[in-house]
Design a protein around this motif. Structure first.
Motif, short mmCIF file in Angstrom:
data_model
loop_
_atom_site.label_atom_id
_atom_site.label_comp_id
_atom_site.label_asym_id
_atom_site.label_seq_id
_atom_site.Cartn_x
_atom_site.Cartn_y
_atom_site.Cartn_z
N VAL A 71 34.38 41.56 36.93
CA VAL A 71 34.99 42.79 37.46
C VAL A 71 35.89 42.45 38.63
CG1 VAL A 71 34.48 44.96 38.66
CG2 VAL A 71 33.20 44.33 36.61
N ARG A 72 35.44 41.60 39.53
CA ARG A 72 36.25 41.23 40.70
C ARG A 72 37.51 40.48 40.28
NH1 ARG A 72 34.22 41.25 46.08
NH2 ARG A 72 35.96 40.79 47.44
N ASP A 73 37.37 39.56 39.33
CA ASP A 73 38.54 38.81 38.85
C ASP A 73 39.54 39.72 38.16
OD1 ASP A 73 37.42 36.50 39.84
OD2 ASP A 73 36.86 35.69 37.88
N THR A 74 39.05 40.69 37.41
CA THR A 74 39.92 41.64 36.72
C THR A 74 40.70 42.48 37.72
OG1 THR A 74 38.40 41.69 34.85
CG2 THR A 74 39.98 43.49 35.01
N GLU A 75 40.03 42.88 38.79
CA GLU A 75 40.69 43.67 39.85
C GLU A 75 41.84 42.89 40.49
OE1 GLU A 75 39.72 46.71 41.76
OE2 GLU A 75 38.68 47.32 39.94
N SER A 76 41.66 41.58 40.62
CA SER A 76 42.70 40.78 41.27
C SER A 76 43.77 40.30 40.29
CB SER A 76 42.07 39.58 41.98
OG SER A 76 41.49 38.69 41.05
N GLY A 77 43.69 40.76 39.05
CA GLY A 77 44.75 40.46 38.09
C GLY A 77 44.55 39.19 37.29
N SER A 78 43.38 38.62 37.31
CA SER A 78 43.10 37.42 36.53
C SER A 78 43.10 37.75 35.04
CB SER A 78 41.75 36.84 36.94
OG SER A 78 41.43 35.75 36.11
N ASN A 79 43.71 36.89 34.27
CA ASN A 79 43.73 37.08 32.82
C ASN A 79 42.72 36.16 32.17
OD1 ASN A 79 45.68 39.06 32.70
ND2 ASN A 79 47.36 37.60 32.61
N ASP A 80 41.88 36.73 31.35
CA ASP A 80 40.92 35.96 30.58
C ASP A 80 41.28 36.08 29.11
OD1 ASP A 80 39.05 35.03 32.61
OD2 ASP A 80 38.47 37.13 32.85
N THR A 81 40.58 35.32 28.29
CA THR A 81 40.80 35.44 26.85
C THR A 81 40.38 36.84 26.40
OG1 THR A 81 38.62 34.55 26.37
CG2 THR A 81 40.44 32.98 26.48
N PRO A 82 40.97 37.35 25.32
CA PRO A 82 40.67 38.72 24.89
C PRO A 82 39.19 39.00 24.61
CG PRO A 82 42.57 37.87 23.70
CD PRO A 82 42.01 36.73 24.50
N MET A 83 38.45 38.01 24.16
CA MET A 83 37.04 38.23 23.81
C MET A 83 36.10 38.14 25.01
SD MET A 83 36.62 39.20 20.78
CE MET A 83 34.87 39.03 20.67
N TRP A 84 36.60 37.71 26.16
CA TRP A 84 35.71 37.53 27.31
C TRP A 84 35.13 38.86 27.79
CZ3 TRP A 84 32.42 34.41 28.93
CH2 TRP A 84 31.99 34.38 30.25
N LYS A 85 35.93 39.92 27.78
CA LYS A 85 35.43 41.22 28.24
C LYS A 85 34.24 41.71 27.41
CE LYS A 85 36.94 45.91 29.37
NZ LYS A 85 38.08 46.81 29.48
N PRO A 86 34.33 41.74 26.07
CA PRO A 86 33.15 42.17 25.31
C PRO A 86 31.96 41.21 25.44
CG PRO A 86 34.99 41.71 23.82
CD PRO A 86 35.50 41.56 25.21
N VAL A 87 32.22 39.93 25.65
CA VAL A 87 31.13 38.98 25.84
C VAL A 87 30.38 39.30 27.13
CG1 VAL A 87 30.59 36.56 26.36
CG2 VAL A 87 32.09 37.12 24.45
#
Length: 145
Positions: A71-87
């Motif tokens: 959540v913190r990384d997402t707030e700061s604009g970090s991009n992860d692979t598309p499947m990381w969020k559901p994982v």
């Protein structure tokens, strides 16, 4: 001077948690760990149930720290692979759901179930607070360099 130039040259204000707050966060987390460990150590019933609950509590604890970081990384604009969020969200949901299911199905006194349930939720909430406090300190130290 444009507003974007002004913003980049303005001094950065760093707010740090007080020592009292840091102490309270660590004390609360320690109390939650102690209460969970005590409840699990004295858990009546079969060893398999106790092992399941220990694994569930550790799974939840791990999932909390992963979710807090995500959540913190997402707030700061970090991009992860598309499947990381559901994982990440799926892992947290599974940890909480399976641990809650295991606790609900145990054949123990309702008062003991309530103690284990409240201490488990206390552990989860204090772990989120600890994760945030540690991340805040890390970011403040990085900015001050």
């Amino acid at each position: 001077m444009t507003s974007s130039n002004y913003a980049s040259s303005a001094p950065v204000s760093i707010r740090r948690d007080t020592r009292a707050w840091q102490f309270q966060v660590w004390l609360s987390f320690g109390a939650a760990v102690f209460l969970c460990a005590t409840g699990l150590a004295w858990l009546p019933g079969q060893d398999l149930d106790r092992a399941f609950m220990v694994m569930g509590y550790l799974f939840c604890l791990s999932a909390v720290f992963v979710l807090a970081k995500f959540v913190r990384d997402t707030e700061s604009g970090s991009n992860d692979t598309p499947m990381w969020k559901p994982v990440v969200w799926g892992g947290f949901a599974m940890a909480m759901g399976l641990t809650g299911w295991g606790l609900a199905r145990m054949e123990i006194n309702v008062t003991y179930k309530a103690f284990l349930g409240v201490s488990w939720l206390y552990l989860v909430t204090t772990a989120f607070t600890l994760a945030k406090s540690l991340r805040d300190r890390f970011e403040a130290d990085r900015v001050q360099g």
